[in-house]
Design a protein around this motif. Structure first.
Motif, mmCIF file in Angstrom:
data_model
loop_
_atom_site.group_PDB
_atom_site.id
_atom_site.type_symbol
_atom_site.label_atom_id
_atom_site.label_comp_id
_atom_site.label_asym_id
_atom_site.label_seq_id
_atom_site.Cartn_x
_atom_site.Cartn_y
_atom_site.Cartn_z
ATOM 1 N N LEU B 133 0.802 -1.269 -0.073
ATOM 2 C CA LEU B 133 -0.014 -0.091 -0.008
ATOM 3 C C LEU B 133 0.800 1.382 -0.233
ATOM 4 N N VAL B 135 1.797 5.485 -1.621
ATOM 5 C CA VAL B 135 1.157 6.799 -1.914
ATOM 6 C C VAL B 135 1.458 7.248 -3.170
ATOM 7 N N PHE B 136 0.446 7.840 -3.819
ATOM 8 C CA PHE B 136 0.509 8.212 -5.101
ATOM 9 C C PHE B 136 1.415 9.512 -5.270
ATOM 10 N N CYS B 180 -8.380 9.576 -1.466
ATOM 11 C CA CYS B 180 -7.073 9.378 -0.641
ATOM 12 C C CYS B 180 -6.200 8.445 -1.691
ATOM 13 N N PRO B 181 -5.054 9.044 -2.062
ATOM 14 C CA PRO B 181 -4.026 8.729 -3.233
ATOM 15 C C PRO B 181 -3.488 7.475 -2.558
ATOM 16 N N ILE B 182 -4.048 6.367 -2.137
ATOM 17 C CA ILE B 182 -3.470 5.228 -1.895
ATOM 18 C C ILE B 182 -3.431 4.284 -3.075
ATOM 19 N N GLY B 183 -2.322 3.758 -3.231
ATOM 20 C CA GLY B 183 -2.286 2.790 -4.343
ATOM 21 C C GLY B 183 -1.922 1.228 -3.699
ATOM 22 N N LEU B 184 -2.537 0.289 -4.478
ATOM 23 C CA LEU B 184 -2.431 -1.096 -4.137
ATOM 24 C C LEU B 184 -1.897 -1.891 -5.000
#
Lengths: 385, 385
Positions: B133, B135-136, B180-184
């Protein structure tokens, strides 16, 4: 007047003048000195205020700062939830340890319409499943985490009883107690209605704040041949043989349904019973309860020592269960356990052969089913018909 | 001395005393007044500092406020990254659009040892894959997001050319531009060494801040029969037929390797070439470049109109590519494209039949390969042997 008198007068005047001016000078000097002291202390106070202001501004800048990708200096990123889960699971106890384990487990993911316009959800309903990134908001160590994010401590290793009490690194588990307490789970997308996503097969507690929703893409997210350590795949010792309802149960459910039915995500008492059966088909007791059965009026937390592969999941934590009336060892068949669904407190027993008997239900005072304007079955009915 | 003289002297003394003390009094009064003025202005300044401090502290408290889970009032949760990705991909251009697409794509996930003790990673190496997980952090709208998290705007819908220019909700995509700029993403776990996790098959840009790492659990995360909308599964029109290296390429690579080799995650020039081949086997050009080929000295961003299923991924964004020397339409075979791996700027062409020819490489001044103490092949060598 004689000149002697004049002289005396002159000297007297001179003396008075000198004394008066000396007195005045001393007075003024005294005032001056006090003022100077006052000024110094004010200057000091001013310096302290400035220091406090600078410190607060630095901390604020740090909390809101842009990320620096050039080096390892890591600042906090404020993540504001986009929505909240309204789930059938009122407490962590009973919330499934895996997603999709309980197909009838329903939830509505209600988005904050002021921040997330319904248009942003268009198209999500065409996927069968979606990821949900959420906050482990029930972690008890959150307060320290939020106040000093860069200094919060967490347990580096967690206990795994199946490994005979050995501990493994927290990042080798899905424990909620992580430096960034973000949970990851998947759910079945039933429908999207306005600013609400209807989900089933959820393993989320009511009230969970949601940070993000992403479509499940099998070609990215489903990995064939992924391997895990052996201890993860160890089977659960006790399986539940059957779930049945005591004779007296139905009248207690009828009594509750009058109030609870309006807020329920389920169409009818029958459907709710199906949910209860599905949930209790999995042994939802904590590991310590399985080993040493004892009464528990309400389970606040679960003993989350990981050992069962299904224990390695998002919803649980390591705190020992709190027992309201711990009366020492009780024959396991007589122990009353509790499960709270949609604010309904269900009491049940487990006999020696693993048969669950649900005895009665009452409206929970401790975990009411939220506010009146919650999503309820009426939203599902539109979708299911 | 006569009494007259005495009298005169006495008067003179008296007069002098009076004048002197008056003069002194005026002087002291003047100083006093200036001091009083100084004190007043200091008091005012102090009040201003206090106001500034209080305001900063209030803003800080708001930024770090505790979450309120009872209602929909959603406060920010400060998430502090636990580590940073050191990846072979220097820019977003060229970074794969899906995880595991490029098996040789290596990265080291370096944890902040002061916050994340190596013990917390023990056991992670026993899993074949892990979730990341992150952050972009390269989103260009981040500044507004961090300063006013609850008021940041984002595009509710994103364009999907394959749907003939129609837009769909951002939550129906894996676009980076989310509230919420969260990448997976997922990656293959090669090894864990101290506070570093060695990964392969990554689709992460160098410098990506990481919020969390979780083990990949197939029984939770791999869903059989998950469905997606048809347009997601549409195949990429142009496939790359082959990747080859121009004659002059090897000498340019030799020239660079002297410097670059020490910091490389790869053992040798041969291994790096294999990586280049794997990366360029996928058409990494943006959609607009495919449609209207033009020169680009360096691609800052990618045109991220989603349409290709592999466009629906984490690393891309919607900004149009920036062309340093846009000289209008050029025959597609003569267009020079760029790919930057490990700080090495590779120039390549694509002929009419989809064959990639890599022409030369030079050390990129714009995207240097980080600091000297980066993870490099020496860590991998220990693992691979």
């Amino acid at each position: 007047m004689s000149s002697k008198t004049l002289t005396l007068v002159a000297f007297a005047v001179a003396a008075s003048a000198i004394s008066a001016s000396t007195a005045i000078s001393f007075y003024i000097w005294g005032k001056f000195k006090r003022l100077e002291k006052s000024l110094n202390s004010t200057l000091q106070k001013c310096a302290a205020e400035r220091q406090g202001r600078v410190r607060a501004q630095q901390a604020l800048r740090k909390a809101l700062a842009q990320p620096k990708s050039e080096n390892l200096e890591l600042t906090s990123y404020p993540m504001t939830p986009i929505g909240v889960v309204q789930s059938c699971f009122s407490t962590r106890n009973g919330t499934p340890r895996q997603p999709l384990l309980v197909p009838l487990a329903r939830a509505c993911l209600v988005f904050d319409a002021s921040r997330v316009p319904p248009a942003s959800l268009e198209g999500l309903g065409e996927y069968s499943h979606c990821w949900i990134l959420y906050v482990f908001h029930l972690n008890t160590d959150l307060e320290k985490l939020w106040k000093e994010p860069s200094k919060s401590k967490f347990k580096a290793k967690v206990r795994v009883p199946r490994l005979k009490g050995e501990r493994i690194g927290v990042f080798a588990t899905r424990s909620p107690h992580r430096p960034c307490p973000i949970g990851l789970t998947v759910a079945k997308v039933e429908a999207v209605q306005g600013n609400t996503v209807l989900l089933s097969g959820v393993d989320l507690v009511d009230g969970t704040p949601v940070l993000d929703v992403k479509p499940y893409l099998p070609y990215c997210d489903s990995i064939q041949g992924a391997e895990v350590p052996e201890w993860v795949m160890v089977e659960n010792k006790l399986t539940i043989a059957s779930v049945s309802f005591a004779e007296g149960f139905f009248s207690t459910l009828d009594d509750c349904w009058g109030t609870a039915g309006k807020k329920s995500l389920y169409a009818s008492i029958d459907e709710l019973q199906s949910l209860i059966k599905q949930v209790l088909s999995w042994d939802i007791r904590s590991v310590s309860q399985r080993n040493r059965p004892h009464d528990s009026l309400v389970m606040i937390g679960n003993d989350k020592a990981f050992g069962n592969p299904s224990d390695i999941d998002e919803n649980q934590d390591e705190e020992t269960s709190v027992c309201r009336s711990d009366q020492g060892p009780t024959p396991s068949e007589d122990v009353i356990y509790h499960l709270i669904l949609e604010g309904l407190d269900l009491s049940y027993r487990i006999d020696g052969n693993g048969n669950v008997i649900v005895e009665k239900v009452s409206i929970s005072s401790e975990f009411p089913n939220g506010k009146q304007n919650r999503c309820n079955y009426s939203m599902w009915r539109d979708h299911l018909t």
